[in-house]
Design a protein around this motif. Structure first.
Motif, PDB file in Angstrom:
ATOM      1  N   ALA A   1      -8.124  -1.737  -5.681  1.00 21.24           N
ATOM      2  CA  ALA A   1      -9.116  -0.803  -6.217  1.00 21.24           C
ATOM      3  C   ALA A   1     -10.193  -1.546  -7.001  1.00 21.24           C
TER       4      ALA A   1
ATOM      5  N   ARG B   1     -18.497   0.352  -9.614  1.00 19.75           N
ATOM      6  CA  ARG B   1     -18.778   1.758  -9.910  1.00 19.75           C
ATOM      7  C   ARG B   1     -18.874   1.964 -11.426  1.00 19.75           C
TER       8      ARG B   1
ATOM      9  N   HIS C   1     -13.094   9.756 -10.642  1.00 22.73           N
ATOM     10  CA  HIS C   1     -12.386  11.017 -10.840  1.00 22.73           C
ATOM     11  C   HIS C   1     -12.116  11.356 -12.301  1.00 22.73           C
TER      12      HIS C   1
ATOM     13  N   THR D   1      -4.672   3.215  -1.327  1.00 24.19           N
ATOM     14  CA  THR D   1      -5.100   4.192  -0.318  1.00 24.19           C
ATOM     15  C   THR D   1      -5.202   5.600  -0.885  1.00 24.19           C
ATOM     16  N   TRP D   2      -4.714   5.829  -2.089  1.00 19.35           N
ATOM     17  CA  TRP D   2      -4.755   7.169  -2.676  1.00 19.35           C
ATOM     18  C   TRP D   2      -6.182   7.593  -2.981  1.00 19.35           C
ATOM     19  N   GLY D   3      -6.471   8.861  -2.720  1.00 22.34           N
ATOM     20  CA  GLY D   3      -7.777   9.423  -3.017  1.00 22.34           C
ATOM     21  C   GLY D   3      -7.710  10.407  -4.171  1.00 22.34           C
ATOM     22  N   ARG D   4      -8.768  11.180  -4.302  1.00 23.69           N
ATOM     23  CA  ARG D   4      -8.874  12.106  -5.437  1.00 23.69           C
ATOM     24  C   ARG D   4      -7.694  13.062  -5.518  1.00 23.69           C
TER      25      ARG D   4
ATOM     26  N   HIS E   1      -7.483   3.976  -7.554  1.00 22.78           N
ATOM     27  CA  HIS E   1      -8.894   4.327  -7.711  1.00 22.78           C
ATOM     28  C   HIS E   1      -9.016   5.540  -8.644  1.00 22.78           C
ATOM     29  N   THR E   2      -9.657   5.364  -9.781  1.00 19.74           N
ATOM     30  CA  THR E   2      -9.813   6.478 -10.724  1.00 19.74           C
ATOM     31  C   THR E   2     -11.220   6.619 -11.275  1.00 19.74           C
TER      32      THR E   2
ATOM     33  N   GLU F   1      -4.582  12.905  -4.510  1.00 19.91           N
ATOM     34  CA  GLU F   1      -3.332  12.303  -4.974  1.00 19.91           C
ATOM     35  C   GLU F   1      -3.400  11.920  -6.443  1.00 19.91           C
TER      36      GLU F   1
ATOM     37  N   ASP G   1     -13.612  -0.117  -8.112  1.00 18.00           N
ATOM     38  CA  ASP G   1     -13.820   0.653  -9.342  1.00 18.00           C
ATOM     39  C   ASP G   1     -14.766  -0.076 -10.297  1.00 18.00           C
TER      40      ASP G   1
END
Length: 246
Positions: free
Chosen positions: A13, A19, A195, A162-165, A191-192, A167, A16
């Motif tokens: 991730a 971003r 979110h 691989t987790w998205g929003r 990835h946070t 999850e 991040d």
């Protein structure tokens, strides 16, 4: 300009960080250097090896060339797995090697909890239960009261990445506890950054995530404060106490 350096294990991730750099909207640059992850496993022996001095030292020269004023080991499990005293020694060794103020994501969580002025926290971990319990023990050593721990049993950082929003939000919801003043999501492979507003809106309280607190910790080491509402309560709240560097 303030340049901040991060040693990030492997590739999960790390996006991040650009971003977050964009969301900071200031004269701050985040330099991410990847360390060799070794075996990708949320298992104690693998995590101890991932956070070993030699693996971290290998990325220090590139961090120096970036002009970084502070350095953070951007890994939670690869720091708290050493325990409270061992994690301190890990950071001291890293600081001596780099010649820079240094910290780790585990200490970033401890310092961010104090910054928010909260004590009771709930943990939503991607890790297996035994590893999640080690993080809870670390926070207790830092003076926090852990009112709930939820593990997800995921073995690899690659899978976490691989987790998205959906999850991530579900993890925060499942981990939340009525007595918790904040919810913590401790994996830098998660990835946070995109979110954080959704997470805090969903649980109705501050949410601290690994990459978020890691960047905040680097700013703390350089005595920089940035108001960035998109990065959650941590980046908008006035300081409760001043935490000494180191």
């Amino acid at each position: 300009m303030t340049a901040l350096g991060f040693l990030y294990p492997g590739h999960s991730a790390e996006d991040d960080y650009p971003r977050i750099e964009q969301l900071l909207g200031s004269d701050i640059r985040l330099a991410v250097v990847h360390t060799d992850i070794g075996e990708d496993a949320h298992r104690v022996d693998a995590l101890l090896e991932m956070g070993s001095p030699d693996r971290l030292a290998a990325g220090v020269e590139e961090i120096r060339r970036s002009g970084a004023e502070a350095l953070v080991w951007a890994c939670t499990s690869g720091s708290f797995v050493y325990g409270w005293e061992g994690a301190h020694e890990q950071v001291r060794t890293l600081a001596r090697t780099a010649g820079l103020p240094a910290s780790s994501t585990s200490f970033a969580f401890a310092h961010a909890i104090r910054e928010l002025g909260v004590r009771r926290v709930a943990i939503g971990a991607t890790y297996p239960d035994d590893v999640a319990a080690l993080f809870a023990s670390f926070l207790k050593a830092a003076g926090a009261e852990v009112v709930g721990v939820r593990g997800s049993g995921i073995i690899t950082a690659a899978e976490v990445g691989t987790w998205g929003r959906a999850e991530v939000v579900a993890l925060a919801e499942a981990a939340d506890h009525p007595d918790a003043e904040a919810v913590l999501l401790p994996d830098t492979a998660l990835h946070t950054a995109a979110h954080l507003r959704d997470l805090e809106s969903t649980v109705g309280k501050p949410v601290l995530t690994a990459n978020q607190v890691t960047v905040w910790e680097a700013l703390r080491l350089t005595a920089r404060r940035v108001n960035a509402p998109a990065l959650g309560t941590l980046f908008t709240k006035e300081p409760v106490i001043q935490v000494a560097r180191g």
